[in-house]
Design a protein around this motif. Structure first.
Motif, PDB file in Angstrom:
ATOM      1  N   MET A 214       0.846  -1.165   0.000  1.00 36.94           N
ATOM      2  CA  MET A 214       0.000   0.000   0.000  1.00 36.94           C
ATOM      3  C   MET A 214       0.895   1.232   0.000  1.00 36.94           C
ATOM      4  SD  MET A 214      -2.768   1.406   2.836  1.00 36.94           S
ATOM      5  CE  MET A 214      -3.119  -0.212   3.365  1.00 36.94           C
ATOM      6  N   THR A 215       0.534   2.228  -0.771  1.00 33.58           N
ATOM      7  CA  THR A 215       1.258   3.486  -0.835  1.00 33.58           C
ATOM      8  C   THR A 215       0.287   4.629  -0.582  1.00 33.58           C
ATOM      9  OG1 THR A 215       2.775   2.573  -2.465  1.00 33.58           O
ATOM     10  CG2 THR A 215       2.695   4.960  -2.275  1.00 33.58           C
ATOM     11  N   LEU A 216       0.669   5.535   0.310  1.00 36.82           N
ATOM     12  CA  LEU A 216      -0.171   6.691   0.599  1.00 36.82           C
ATOM     13  C   LEU A 216       0.093   7.805  -0.402  1.00 36.82           C
ATOM     14  CD1 LEU A 216       0.200   6.989   4.479  1.00 36.82           C
ATOM     15  CD2 LEU A 216      -1.661   5.933   3.194  1.00 36.82           C
ATOM     16  N   GLY A 217      -0.975   8.433  -0.875  1.00 39.13           N
ATOM     17  CA  GLY A 217      -0.851   9.610  -1.720  1.00 39.13           C
ATOM     18  C   GLY A 217      -0.647  10.843  -0.863  1.00 39.13           C
ATOM     19  N   ASP A 218      -0.378  11.977  -1.503  1.00 34.64           N
ATOM     20  CA  ASP A 218      -0.094  13.220  -0.786  1.00 34.64           C
ATOM     21  C   ASP A 218      -1.238  13.653   0.124  1.00 34.64           C
ATOM     22  OD1 ASP A 218       2.448  13.388  -1.785  1.00 34.64           O
ATOM     23  OD2 ASP A 218       1.924  14.772  -3.404  1.00 34.64           O
ATOM     24  N   VAL A 219      -2.480  13.487  -0.308  1.00 34.62           N
ATOM     25  CA  VAL A 219      -3.620  13.898   0.516  1.00 34.62           C
ATOM     26  C   VAL A 219      -3.654  13.078   1.811  1.00 34.62           C
ATOM     27  CG1 VAL A 219      -6.146  13.976   0.645  1.00 34.62           C
ATOM     28  CG2 VAL A 219      -4.984  14.740  -1.428  1.00 34.62           C
ATOM     29  N   ALA A 220      -3.455  11.772   1.694  1.00 37.22           N
ATOM     30  CA  ALA A 220      -3.453  10.908   2.880  1.00 37.22           C
ATOM     31  C   ALA A 220      -2.264  11.214   3.779  1.00 37.22           C
ATOM     32  CB  ALA A 220      -3.449   9.441   2.453  1.00 37.22           C
ATOM     33  N   ARG A 221      -1.108  11.487   3.190  1.00 39.11           N
ATOM     34  CA  ARG A 221       0.080  11.822   3.988  1.00 39.11           C
ATOM     35  C   ARG A 221      -0.129  13.110   4.764  1.00 39.11           C
ATOM     36  NH1 ARG A 221       4.395  12.968   0.657  1.00 39.11           N
ATOM     37  NH2 ARG A 221       5.750  12.976   2.459  1.00 39.11           N
ATOM     38  N   ARG A 222      -0.735  14.118   4.131  1.00 40.94           N
ATOM     39  CA  ARG A 222      -1.015  15.386   4.832  1.00 40.94           C
ATOM     40  C   ARG A 222      -2.003  15.159   5.975  1.00 40.94           C
ATOM     41  NH1 ARG A 222      -0.517  17.514  -0.376  1.00 40.94           N
ATOM     42  NH2 ARG A 222      -2.752  17.478  -0.730  1.00 40.94           N
ATOM     43  N   ALA A 223      -3.023  14.338   5.745  1.00 38.82           N
ATOM     44  CA  ALA A 223      -4.001  14.042   6.794  1.00 38.82           C
ATOM     45  C   ALA A 223      -3.336  13.312   7.954  1.00 38.82           C
ATOM     46  CB  ALA A 223      -5.153  13.218   6.219  1.00 38.82           C
ATOM     47  N   GLN A 224      -2.454  12.382   7.638  1.00 38.20           N
ATOM     48  CA  GLN A 224      -1.740  11.650   8.682  1.00 38.20           C
ATOM     49  C   GLN A 224      -0.844  12.597   9.483  1.00 38.20           C
ATOM     50  OE1 GLN A 224       1.081   8.687   7.299  1.00 38.20           O
ATOM     51  NE2 GLN A 224       0.476   7.304   8.946  1.00 38.20           N
ATOM     52  N   SER A 225      -0.135  13.474   8.811  1.00 35.41           N
ATOM     53  CA  SER A 225       0.728  14.441   9.487  1.00 35.41           C
ATOM     54  C   SER A 225      -0.083  15.371  10.375  1.00 35.41           C
ATOM     55  CB  SER A 225       1.522  15.257   8.466  1.00 35.41           C
ATOM     56  OG  SER A 225       2.395  14.429   7.747  1.00 35.41           O
ATOM     57  N   LYS A 226      -1.232  15.840   9.891  1.00 36.10           N
ATOM     58  CA  LYS A 226      -2.103  16.725  10.682  1.00 36.10           C
ATOM     59  C   LYS A 226      -2.579  16.013  11.940  1.00 36.10           C
ATOM     60  CE  LYS A 226      -6.328  19.494  10.609  1.00 36.10           C
ATOM     61  NZ  LYS A 226      -6.646  19.093  11.974  1.00 36.10           N
ATOM     62  N   ALA A 227      -2.937  14.734  11.821  1.00 35.04           N
ATOM     63  CA  ALA A 227      -3.398  13.973  12.986  1.00 35.04           C
ATOM     64  C   ALA A 227      -2.292  13.864  14.039  1.00 35.04           C
ATOM     65  CB  ALA A 227      -3.875  12.589  12.552  1.00 35.04           C
ATOM     66  N   VAL A 228      -1.045  13.676  13.606  1.00 33.58           N
ATOM     67  CA  VAL A 228       0.074  13.594  14.552  1.00 33.58           C
ATOM     68  C   VAL A 228       0.285  14.955  15.224  1.00 33.58           C
ATOM     69  CG1 VAL A 228       2.567  13.211  14.795  1.00 33.58           C
ATOM     70  CG2 VAL A 228       1.192  11.673  13.377  1.00 33.58           C
ATOM     71  N   VAL A 229       0.230  16.046  14.466  1.00 33.53           N
ATOM     72  CA  VAL A 229       0.378  17.388  15.051  1.00 33.53           C
ATOM     73  C   VAL A 229      -0.732  17.639  16.065  1.00 33.53           C
ATOM     74  CG1 VAL A 229       0.267  19.867  14.566  1.00 33.53           C
ATOM     75  CG2 VAL A 229       1.681  18.372  13.139  1.00 33.53           C
ATOM     76  N   ASP A 230      -1.963  17.243  15.741  1.00 31.67           N
ATOM     77  CA  ASP A 230      -3.073  17.401  16.691  1.00 31.67           C
ATOM     78  C   ASP A 230      -2.781  16.660  17.989  1.00 31.67           C
ATOM     79  OD1 ASP A 230      -4.444  18.925  14.847  1.00 31.67           O
ATOM     80  OD2 ASP A 230      -5.804  17.306  14.235  1.00 31.67           O
ATOM     81  N   LEU A 231      -2.173  15.476  17.899  1.00 31.73           N
ATOM     82  CA  LEU A 231      -1.823  14.685  19.063  1.00 31.73           C
ATOM     83  C   LEU A 231      -0.696  15.342  19.866  1.00 31.73           C
ATOM     84  CD1 LEU A 231      -2.344  11.951  20.521  1.00 31.73           C
ATOM     85  CD2 LEU A 231      -0.554  10.989  19.071  1.00 31.73           C
ATOM     86  N   LEU A 232       0.250  15.966  19.174  1.00 34.16           N
ATOM     87  CA  LEU A 232       1.410  16.571  19.840  1.00 34.16           C
ATOM     88  C   LEU A 232       1.074  17.874  20.550  1.00 34.16           C
ATOM     89  CD1 LEU A 232       4.249  15.988  17.224  1.00 34.16           C
ATOM     90  CD2 LEU A 232       3.662  14.602  19.220  1.00 34.16           C
ATOM     91  N   ALA A 233       0.142  18.660  20.012  1.00 29.19           N
ATOM     92  CA  ALA A 233      -0.217  19.940  20.635  1.00 29.19           C
ATOM     93  C   ALA A 233      -0.767  19.659  22.043  1.00 29.19           C
ATOM     94  CB  ALA A 233      -1.245  20.668  19.782  1.00 29.19           C
ATOM     95  N   GLY A 234      -0.133  20.232  23.048  1.00 24.10           N
ATOM     96  CA  GLY A 234      -0.515  20.010  24.434  1.00 24.10           C
ATOM     97  C   GLY A 234       0.256  18.875  25.103  1.00 24.10           C
ATOM     98  N   ALA A 235       1.089  18.171  24.347  1.00 23.49           N
ATOM     99  CA  ALA A 235       1.884  17.078  24.905  1.00 23.49           C
ATOM    100  C   ALA A 235       3.184  17.632  25.497  1.00 23.49           C
ATOM    101  CB  ALA A 235       2.196  16.054  23.815  1.00 23.49           C
ATOM    102  N   GLU A 236       3.920  16.774  26.193  1.00 20.16           N
ATOM    103  CA  GLU A 236       5.210  17.141  26.775  1.00 20.16           C
ATOM    104  C   GLU A 236       6.333  16.429  26.041  1.00 20.16           C
ATOM    105  OE1 GLU A 236       4.762  16.030  30.888  1.00 20.16           O
ATOM    106  OE2 GLU A 236       4.001  18.021  31.395  1.00 20.16           O
ATOM    107  N   LEU A 237       7.360  17.179  25.664  1.00 24.22           N
ATOM    108  CA  LEU A 237       8.535  16.625  25.007  1.00 24.22           C
ATOM    109  C   LEU A 237       9.667  16.586  26.014  1.00 24.22           C
ATOM    110  CD1 LEU A 237       9.838  17.257  21.476  1.00 24.22           C
ATOM    111  CD2 LEU A 237      11.416  17.481  23.386  1.00 24.22           C
ATOM    112  N   GLU A 238      10.200  15.396  26.255  1.00 24.90           N
ATOM    113  CA  GLU A 238      11.314  15.214  27.178  1.00 24.90           C
ATOM    114  C   GLU A 238      12.613  15.095  26.390  1.00 24.90           C
ATOM    115  OE1 GLU A 238       8.843  12.444  30.374  1.00 24.90           O
ATOM    116  OE2 GLU A 238      10.389  11.538  29.122  1.00 24.90           O
ATOM    117  N   LEU A 239      13.601  15.909  26.738  1.00 24.80           N
ATOM    118  CA  LEU A 239      14.951  15.759  26.199  1.00 24.80           C
ATOM    119  C   LEU A 239      15.714  14.878  27.174  1.00 24.80           C
ATOM    120  CD1 LEU A 239      15.680  19.415  25.067  1.00 24.80           C
ATOM    121  CD2 LEU A 239      15.194  17.445  23.613  1.00 24.80           C
TER     122      LEU A 239
END
Length: 120
Positions: A1-26
């Protein structure tokens, strides 16, 4: 299976939505084998992530101990949702810091983190 650009953008947006409000540990040392593995290395700083356009950024965070930032983990509601490597600006890490050598009581911030879903 290969994702097209529209699906890749949707996947990236979903990850950003998950990250907003999260904590990043260095953290020091190599990253764990996968995101479900126990933490490794010393915790250097915890940054709160906020939405910034199509990515995320952080404000300043206090460094809690001396060390060389080598990996990061992002937690949402206590669960690790993402992890990766940290290198200096010339490196190929998932996050590139201007200086990976952090000092206790210093400050660190993340100017921006862009999420791109891989092709394929």
């Amino acid at each position: 299976m290969t994702l097209g650009d529209v699906a890749r953008r949707a996947q990236s947006k979903a990850v950003v939505d998950l990250l907003a409000g999260a904590e990043l540990e260095l953290r020091t040392g190599p990253e764990p084998e996968d995101a479900d593995a126990p933490d490794s290395g010393a915790l250097l700083a915890t940054l709160l992530l906020a939405r910034a356009g199509e990515g995320v950024r952080s404000g300043d965070a206090d460094v809690v101990c001396d060390g060389l930032a080598a990996h990061f983990r992002v937690r949402r509601d206590g669960a690790v949702v993402l992890q990766g490597t940290v290198t200096g600006e010339g490196g190929d890490g998932d996050i590139r810091l201007s200086n990976t050598s952090l000092r206790k009581d210093g400050a660190v911030a993340l100017g921006g983190l862009t999420v791109m879903a891989p092709r394929g």
